[in-house]
Design a protein around this motif. Structure first.
Motif, PDB file in Angstrom:
ATOM      1  N   SER A   1       0.849  -1.200   0.000  1.00  0.00           N
ATOM      2  CA  SER A   1       0.000   0.000   0.000  1.00  0.00           C
ATOM      3  C   SER A   1       0.874   1.235   0.000  1.00  0.00           C
ATOM      4  O   SER A   1       1.831   1.333   0.783  1.00  0.00           O
ATOM      5  CB  SER A   1      -0.922  -0.004   1.222  1.00  0.00           C
ATOM      6  OG  SER A   1      -1.795  -1.122   1.194  1.00  0.00           O
TER       7      SER A   1
ATOM      8  N   ASN B   1      -7.888   2.760  -0.729  1.00  0.00           N
ATOM      9  CA  ASN B   1      -8.688   1.887   0.119  1.00  0.00           C
ATOM     10  C   ASN B   1      -9.517   2.746   1.076  1.00  0.00           C
ATOM     11  O   ASN B   1      -8.988   3.662   1.718  1.00  0.00           O
ATOM     12  CB  ASN B   1      -7.767   0.943   0.895  1.00  0.00           C
ATOM     13  CG  ASN B   1      -8.524  -0.021   1.773  1.00  0.00           C
ATOM     14  OD1 ASN B   1      -9.054   0.364   2.818  1.00  0.00           O
ATOM     15  ND2 ASN B   1      -8.547  -1.272   1.381  1.00  0.00           N
ATOM     16  N   GLN B   2     -10.804   2.464   1.186  1.00  0.00           N
ATOM     17  CA  GLN B   2     -11.697   3.298   1.996  1.00  0.00           C
ATOM     18  C   GLN B   2     -11.312   3.282   3.472  1.00  0.00           C
ATOM     19  O   GLN B   2     -11.506   4.273   4.177  1.00  0.00           O
ATOM     20  CB  GLN B   2     -13.143   2.811   1.831  1.00  0.00           C
ATOM     21  CG  GLN B   2     -13.708   3.011   0.430  1.00  0.00           C
ATOM     22  CD  GLN B   2     -13.883   4.488   0.090  1.00  0.00           C
ATOM     23  OE1 GLN B   2     -14.135   5.325   0.958  1.00  0.00           O
ATOM     24  NE2 GLN B   2     -13.738   4.821  -1.178  1.00  0.00           N
ATOM     25  N   GLN B   3     -10.755   2.181   3.941  1.00  0.00           N
ATOM     26  CA  GLN B   3     -10.434   2.066   5.369  1.00  0.00           C
ATOM     27  C   GLN B   3      -9.075   2.656   5.714  1.00  0.00           C
ATOM     28  O   GLN B   3      -8.923   3.322   6.728  1.00  0.00           O
ATOM     29  CB  GLN B   3     -10.492   0.601   5.793  1.00  0.00           C
ATOM     30  CG  GLN B   3     -11.896  -0.013   5.690  1.00  0.00           C
ATOM     31  CD  GLN B   3     -11.921  -1.462   6.107  1.00  0.00           C
ATOM     32  OE1 GLN B   3     -10.900  -2.132   6.142  1.00  0.00           O
ATOM     33  NE2 GLN B   3     -13.101  -1.960   6.434  1.00  0.00           N
ATOM     34  N   THR B   4      -8.071   2.406   4.850  1.00  0.00           N
ATOM     35  CA  THR B   4      -6.709   2.852   5.172  1.00  0.00           C
ATOM     36  C   THR B   4      -6.331   4.177   4.527  1.00  0.00           C
ATOM     37  O   THR B   4      -5.422   4.861   5.000  1.00  0.00           O
ATOM     38  CB  THR B   4      -5.691   1.794   4.736  1.00  0.00           C
ATOM     39  OG1 THR B   4      -5.720   1.670   3.299  1.00  0.00           O
ATOM     40  CG2 THR B   4      -6.015   0.437   5.363  1.00  0.00           C
ATOM     41  N   GLY B   5      -6.998   4.533   3.420  1.00  0.00           N
ATOM     42  CA  GLY B   5      -6.625   5.742   2.701  1.00  0.00           C
ATOM     43  C   GLY B   5      -5.379   5.564   1.854  1.00  0.00           C
ATOM     44  O   GLY B   5      -4.870   6.520   1.274  1.00  0.00           O
TER      45      GLY B   5
END
Length: 377
Positions: A228, A266-270
């Motif tokens: 990521s 990613n919506q959760q991690t950004g």
């Protein structure tokens, strides 16, 4: 008398000993401290070159492709040919369903098709005869020898629409036969890709359906290292870029290539998921293994650079020692980016300077040096 002369002689010897001792001390005091020995060092020439700074990222391996294999029809499993961990090739038969009922359907469909073909042949003969009779019926109708109803029936028998009907009847029978053959083919479930069996959820005698895939096949000929990236690093990476990937407990990194870059975070991690493809011909890399991926972060071309060990920290500043006239010279330097081996020198050292890379921790400046690699003395 003898005792008197003996005592006199001893006194003279003691006096000479004291005198000589005093002279010796005076000589030592006038010599001063002994010179310090030369410090042994190793040097290199400061050079210009290119430095690519890498960012290290932690991720996981996943297979190049994973396929859930499901049958196209429901049925009872007769035979299963592979188990978890087995290697398969595209087209290999994974399982076979009981096809006895379908074999009976094929026989019935074949009989129906044979009858349809016979009827088609007979009907076409009748059609050709009707076409030949049509001209005669028309003349008889004009002469009043046949009724209008008889004439209309003759026209209908010779109509091109009758040919379409005969063909449709034959096609319907052929479709029924072909459907039965397709159903028979669907009782055999094959692997769509080459790879390894990752999951098997069926046994002989059990019912299988498309809603519950009996096999999962994983293509592990290539693996994807998933990491990521932050926004800053994302803008410095593009598909096709080379990367270094160290897998699990491996001592040596392998070459990788940036395969895909997610268009959205990613919506959760950004963070932005990125996949790096690595070869796995021998199959030693497994899905889920941890990886350390190094991606290019910054690059500087044609800059002065030194081995990292040449730069030490003294009095909270970066310091480099050079050799001049056989002595150590201290330089305060400004550094830039670095790679695994080299460090960019922005100021304080120029290309060609003879820089100490071993033994510099013993220096403060001004020490006499002895170089091991044939440098200045």
């Amino acid at each position: 008398m003898l005792k008197k002369y003996t005592a006199f002689g001893i006194s003279i010897l003691l006096g000479m000993t004291v005198l000589l001792s005093g002279c010796g001390n005076t000589a030592k005091e006038t010599q001063g401290p002994a010179p310090k020995p030369a410090v042994t060092v190793t040097t290199v020439k400061a050079a210009t070159g290119n430095i690519i700074e890498m960012s290290s990222l932690i991720g996981k391996l996943k297979p190049n492709k994973t396929v859930n294999v499901a049958p196209k029809m429901q049925g009872r499993v007769k035979k299963v040919n592979f188990d978890v961990g087995d290697n398969v090739h595209a087209g290999d038969v994974l399982l076979k369903m009981d096809d006895s009922d379908i074999q009976n359907q094929i026989k019935s469909a074949q009989a129906a098709l044979d009858m349809a073909q016979a009827n088609y042949s007979l009907n076409m003969q009748k059609y050709k005869q009707a076409e030949a009779d049509m001209a005669r019926y028309k003349q008889l109708y004009n002469e009043g020898a046949v009724t209008q109803q008889q004439y209309e029936q003759a026209k209908l028998a010779a109509s091109p629409d009758m040919v379409k009907l005969y063909k449709a009847q034959l096609a319907q029978a052929a479709e029924g036969y072909n459907s039965s053959k397709t159903a028979l083919k669907n009782t055999t479930v094959t692997s769509p890709i080459s790879g390894v069996v990752a999951a098997r959820n069926i046994n002989p005698g059990e019912m299988v359906a498309a809603t519950m895939p009996p096999f999962t096949i994983m293509d592990n000929s290539n693996m994807l290292a998933e990491v990521s990236l932050t926004e800053d690093l994302l803008n410095k990476v593009k598909t096709g870029d080379k990367a270094s990937v160290t897998v699990g407990g491996e001592d040596k990194a392998v070459d990788g290539v940036v395969d895909t870059i997610a268009p959205a975070a990613n919506q959760q991690t950004g963070l932005f998921p990125v996949d790096i493809r690595i070869a796995n011909k021998d199959g030693r890399f497994k899905a889920g293994m941890s990886v350390v991926v190094k991606l290019p972060n910054n690059a500087r071309m044609g800059v002065v650079m030194l081995p990292k060990e040449a730069v030490t920290v003294q009095n909270m500043v970066n310091t480099v020692f050079t050799v001049k006239d056989g002595k150590a010279v201290r330089h305060v330097v400004k550094t830039g980016i670095s790679d695994d081996k080299n460090l960019e020198i922005i100021s304080g050292i120029k290309a060609g300077d003879e820089v100490i890379v071993k033994g510099q921790n013993l220096l403060s400046g001004g020490e006499k040096l002895r170089t091991e690699n044939g440098g200045s003395n």
